[in-house]
Design a protein around this motif. Structure first.
Motif, PDB file in Angstrom:
ATOM      1  N   GLN A  23      -6.433   0.782   0.070  1.00 52.38           N
ATOM      2  CA  GLN A  23      -5.889  -0.199  -0.857  1.00 52.38           C
ATOM      3  C   GLN A  23      -6.736  -1.469  -0.895  1.00 52.38           C
ATOM      4  O   GLN A  23      -6.831  -2.122  -1.933  1.00 52.38           O
ATOM      5  N   ALA A  26      -9.462  -1.668  -3.691  1.00 49.21           N
ATOM      6  CA  ALA A  26      -9.124  -1.856  -5.104  1.00 49.21           C
ATOM      7  C   ALA A  26      -9.737  -3.162  -5.602  1.00 49.21           C
ATOM      8  O   ALA A  26      -9.691  -4.182  -4.918  1.00 49.21           O
ATOM      9  N   PRO A  31      -8.212  -0.395 -11.162  1.00 44.85           N
ATOM     10  CA  PRO A  31      -7.079  -0.001 -10.333  1.00 44.85           C
ATOM     11  C   PRO A  31      -7.104   1.493 -10.014  1.00 44.85           C
ATOM     12  O   PRO A  31      -7.778   2.274 -10.686  1.00 44.85           O
ATOM     13  N   GLU A  33      -4.307   4.625  -8.085  1.00 44.72           N
ATOM     14  CA  GLU A  33      -3.035   4.946  -7.462  1.00 44.72           C
ATOM     15  C   GLU A  33      -3.284   5.858  -6.283  1.00 44.72           C
ATOM     16  O   GLU A  33      -4.266   6.614  -6.263  1.00 44.72           O
TER      17      GLU A  33
END
Length: 87
Positions: A23, A26, A31, A33
């Motif tokens: 994470q 990012a 972006p 997921e």
């Protein structure tokens, strides 16, 4: 949108560490997921991954990017490769 799959399990500090490190990669405007899959919820996944977790995939039809610890170079290469394909 880019998607990663992280095969993980509850109470696994390496799993938590890999998710946090992923994470942190990012970037604004790029972006992604992360689908976190609990291997202990499926006997077939336990058989496949058991002691390898965490295991990170970009595309599930490609080889794993890394397991145990985040391989930042492999993840960045994956992002760059797939960004070039969609550009």
């Amino acid at each position: 949108m880019r998607r990663f799959t992280l095969y993980s399990r509850s109470y696994c500090h390496l799993c938590e560490d890999m998710l946090a490190a992923l994470q942190a990669l990012a970037e604004p405007g790029q972006p992604f997921e992360v689908d976190v899959i609990d291997v202990d919820a499926d006997p077939a996944l336990v058989e496949r991954f058991d002691e390898l977790v965490p295991v990170l995939y970009g595309r599930l039809d490609e080889p794993e990017l890394c397991h145990y610890f985040l391989d930042e170079a492999a993840v960045r290469a994956y992002i760059d490769r797939h960004s070039a394909q969609t550009a």
